[in-house]
Motif scaffolding. Structure first.
Motif, mmCIF file in Angstrom:
data_model
loop_
_atom_site.group_PDB
_atom_site.id
_atom_site.type_symbol
_atom_site.label_atom_id
_atom_site.label_comp_id
_atom_site.label_asym_id
_atom_site.label_seq_id
_atom_site.Cartn_x
_atom_site.Cartn_y
_atom_site.Cartn_z
ATOM 1 N N ARG A 98 1.665 9.388 -1.835
ATOM 2 C CA ARG A 98 0.716 9.549 -0.742
ATOM 3 C C ARG A 98 0.731 11.007 -0.265
ATOM 4 N N TYR A 99 -0.410 11.499 0.136
ATOM 5 C CA TYR A 99 -0.554 12.837 0.718
ATOM 6 C C TYR A 99 -0.042 13.946 -0.199
ATOM 7 N N THR A 134 -6.018 1.508 -4.750
ATOM 8 C CA THR A 134 -7.382 1.303 -4.264
ATOM 9 C C THR A 134 -8.394 1.461 -5.390
ATOM 10 N N THR A 192 -1.509 1.183 6.523
ATOM 11 C CA THR A 192 -1.471 2.563 6.064
ATOM 12 C C THR A 192 -0.506 2.669 4.894
ATOM 13 N N ARG A 193 -0.596 3.769 4.164
ATOM 14 C CA ARG A 193 0.268 3.952 3.003
ATOM 15 C C ARG A 193 1.717 4.211 3.425
ATOM 16 N N THR A 194 2.637 3.573 2.734
ATOM 17 C CA THR A 194 4.056 3.761 3.012
ATOM 18 C C THR A 194 4.725 4.468 1.848
ATOM 19 N N GLY A 229 3.474 4.511 -5.486
ATOM 20 C CA GLY A 229 3.829 5.693 -4.706
ATOM 21 C C GLY A 229 4.884 6.568 -5.351
ATOM 22 N N TRP A 264 2.298 8.357 -8.000
ATOM 23 C CA TRP A 264 1.073 8.879 -7.373
ATOM 24 C C TRP A 264 1.351 8.885 -5.866
ATOM 25 N N HIS A 284 0.843 -1.190 0.000
ATOM 26 C CA HIS A 284 0.000 0.000 0.000
ATOM 27 C C HIS A 284 0.880 1.242 0.000
ATOM 28 N N GLN A 285 0.908 1.965 -1.131
ATOM 29 C CA GLN A 285 1.726 3.168 -1.225
ATOM 30 C C GLN A 285 0.921 4.417 -1.554
ATOM 31 N N SER A 286 -0.252 4.244 -2.145
ATOM 32 C CA SER A 286 -0.980 5.419 -2.619
ATOM 33 C C SER A 286 -2.466 5.121 -2.728
ATOM 34 N N ALA A 287 -3.209 6.115 -3.237
ATOM 35 C CA ALA A 287 -4.631 5.908 -3.508
ATOM 36 C C ALA A 287 -4.827 5.190 -4.840
#
Length: 249
Positions: free
Chosen positions: A204-205, A97, A166-168, A199, A202, A91-94
């Motif tokens: 995270r945050y 998902t 959570t995103r890393t 990530g 795209w 899990h690195q980004s939206a």
């Protein structure tokens, strides 16, 4: 290999402009597609899922045209739609998902309950049979995952879990939680591990999106029948870790 990160790149006009177009296209289209998904509650679940999938196709097209983001998937031969499975993914980004709805079988995703309270998007997401948990109550969250996850699997829906929770950031990793592996142990359904480097392009945050090709690597199914959760979890975590090294991020 040098680790490529967004901070190491130039944030030029094209990046800002493309990211702005993507944001506007995603946001404005929500006001069209989300009400349709909610109204489709009277239709079979498969229809609601397909309607939501139209938005995913739109976003991926926008990402490619506006930001130069494409993706390649390796290992699709490991996806057998006739064999319902549990997906444990990096899990690195939206991005993942959304994109997983494009090339994985119909699935229910484990997510934070608070996300369903978001106006418009959350309401539509609630129509897609998510497994929504309250992370503050870990015992209740695990029980809900096992109960609802088991129901989804028995109904033919795959279950998507991000075991890092959570995103890393690219190059980082977090210890896998045992929930997905416990679901596999209890249900007997296989686990399919997935690694990717979304990530990098795209982040995270971050409002900004960067051009490039996201690499997705799908691993062979990990059998769960007769095995302990700790063993299943360790095998999935090790495979994803090795795959991330091959991808380079």
């Amino acid at each position: 290999m040098t680790l490529q990160t967004p901070s190491s790149r130039d944030n030029n006009f094209k990046v800002y402009f493309g990211s702005t177009l993507l944001f506007l296209g995603m946001t404005l289209s929500l006001f069209v597609i989300c009400p349709l998904v909610v109204l489709a509650i009277v239709l079979p679940f498969r229809m609601r899922y397909r309607i939501a999938g139209l938005w995913v196709k739109w976003v991926l097209w926008l990402a490619k045209v506006c930001c130069g983001i494409d993706y390649q998937v390796e290992g699709m031969e490991h996806i057998d739609p006739s064999r319902t499975s549990i997906v444990l993914s990096k899990h690195q980004s939206a991005w993942e998902t959304l994109a997983y709805r494009e090339f994985l079988p119909m699935h229910s995703v484990l997510l934070k309950q608070s996300l369903l309270w978001l106006p418009i998007w959350g309401w539509a997401m609630a129509m897609l049979k998510p497994i929504a948990i309250d992370r503050k109550n870990q015992r209740a969250a695990l029980r809900k995952l096992l109960d609802k996850g088991g129901e989804s699997l028995k109904s033919g829906l795959w279950v998507l879990i991000f075991p890092e929770g959570t995103r890393t950031a690219p190059g980082e990793s977090k210890k896998f939680s045992a929930g997905g592996a416990l679901l596999a142990q209890q249900s007997g359904y296989p686990v399919v591990p997935i690694a990717h480097n979304a990530g990098v392009y795209w982040p995270r945050y971050s409002f900004l999106k960067y051009p490039g090709t996201i690499k997705v690597k799908i691993g062979p199914p990990i059998e769960s029948k007769g095995r302990k959760a700790a063993e299943i979890n360790a095998e999935a975590e090790a495979w994803i870790s090795d795959a991330m090294k091959e991808i380079g991020n």
